[in-house]
Design a protein around this motif. Sequence first.
Motif, mmCIF file in Angstrom:
data_model
loop_
_atom_site.group_PDB
_atom_site.id
_atom_site.type_symbol
_atom_site.label_atom_id
_atom_site.label_comp_id
_atom_site.label_asym_id
_atom_site.label_seq_id
_atom_site.Cartn_x
_atom_site.Cartn_y
_atom_site.Cartn_z
ATOM 1 N N UNK A 76 141.856 74.474 25.398
ATOM 2 C CA UNK A 76 141.130 75.548 24.713
ATOM 3 C C UNK A 76 140.324 74.973 23.555
ATOM 4 N N UNK A 77 140.909 74.049 22.820
ATOM 5 C CA UNK A 77 140.208 73.413 21.719
ATOM 6 C C UNK A 77 139.002 72.626 22.236
ATOM 7 N N UNK A 78 139.209 71.903 23.323
ATOM 8 C CA UNK A 78 138.142 71.085 23.883
ATOM 9 C C UNK A 78 137.005 71.927 24.450
ATOM 10 N N UNK A 79 137.296 73.158 24.857
ATOM 11 C CA UNK A 79 136.271 74.028 25.422
ATOM 12 C C UNK A 79 135.509 74.789 24.359
ATOM 13 N N UNK A 80 135.664 74.385 23.119
ATOM 14 C CA UNK A 80 134.967 75.036 22.020
ATOM 15 C C UNK A 80 133.462 74.894 22.196
ATOM 16 N N UNK A 81 132.704 75.382 21.235
ATOM 17 C CA UNK A 81 131.249 75.388 21.334
ATOM 18 C C UNK A 81 130.642 73.998 21.509
ATOM 19 N N UNK A 82 131.418 72.947 21.312
ATOM 20 C CA UNK A 82 130.867 71.595 21.425
ATOM 21 C C UNK A 82 130.816 71.085 22.854
ATOM 22 N N UNK A 83 131.255 71.892 23.806
ATOM 23 C CA UNK A 83 131.262 71.469 25.203
ATOM 24 C C UNK A 83 129.831 71.347 25.718
ATOM 25 N N UNK A 139 142.484 62.735 20.457
ATOM 26 C CA UNK A 139 141.647 63.907 20.727
ATOM 27 C C UNK A 139 141.660 64.879 19.552
ATOM 28 N N UNK A 140 142.821 65.144 19.013
ATOM 29 C CA UNK A 140 142.927 66.069 17.873
ATOM 30 C C UNK A 140 142.145 65.532 16.678
ATOM 31 N N UNK A 141 142.280 64.245 16.389
ATOM 32 C CA UNK A 141 141.536 63.646 15.276
ATOM 33 C C UNK A 141 140.025 63.734 15.502
ATOM 34 N N UNK A 142 139.596 63.501 16.742
ATOM 35 C CA UNK A 142 138.169 63.564 17.054
ATOM 36 C C UNK A 142 137.646 64.991 16.925
ATOM 37 N N UNK A 143 138.423 65.972 17.378
ATOM 38 C CA UNK A 143 138.004 67.371 17.251
ATOM 39 C C UNK A 143 137.917 67.774 15.779
#
Length: 160
Positions: free
Chosen positions: A11-18, A89-93
Motif C-alpha cells: 500500500x505504501x509503495x502504491x502511493x502517488x509516486x508509482x 524500502x521503508x527508508x527509501x519511501x
Amino acid sequence: MIRGDWDGISRLAKSKSCPSTSSGRTEIHISPTVLTDLLSEAARVAPEEACGLLMGHERDGRLRIARAVAAPNVAAEPERRFEIDPRVLIDAQRAAREGGAQVVGYYHSHPAGAARPSATDREMAAHDGRVWAVVAGGEVRFWRDAANRFEPLSYRLVDG
C-alpha cells in the motif's frame, strides 16, 4: 520478495509516486553509470541473487532512473530467490516523502538464468505497475509489473 507486512508495504509503495500505468508506454531514461552499477552488484553477490530499489522520477511520460540502491537479500534461499530487506524500502519511501527520489521500481539478478521475469517472479509480483530490472548474462532488461503479466520495456541511455 519483501519480507514482513507485504500488504502494508505494498500500500505504501502504491502511493502517488508509482510510475504511470495509464498509457502502458513509459520511456525509461537511465545513465550508463546506473546500468554499470546494476551489472557490478549482480556480479559482486553471485551466486546469490542481488536485489534493490530503482530510484528516480517520472515526468511527461519519461521515467528517469537516477540510481540503484542495493538491498540485502533476506530470502531463505538467496541463491534461488530474492526478498528486499523491508528496512531499505521503508527508508527509501521516507526519504521520498521528504523530497528525495521516488521508488520507481525494483531490480534483482538471475545468476544462472535469463534477464526476464521467472515463474517465481510472476507468482510473487505485486502487480503494482512498478518497473523491474532483471540482470543476467551481462545484460539488464526492464519490465513493467502490469496487472496480469510482465510487459517488456525499452530504455535509452542518457548522461548524468
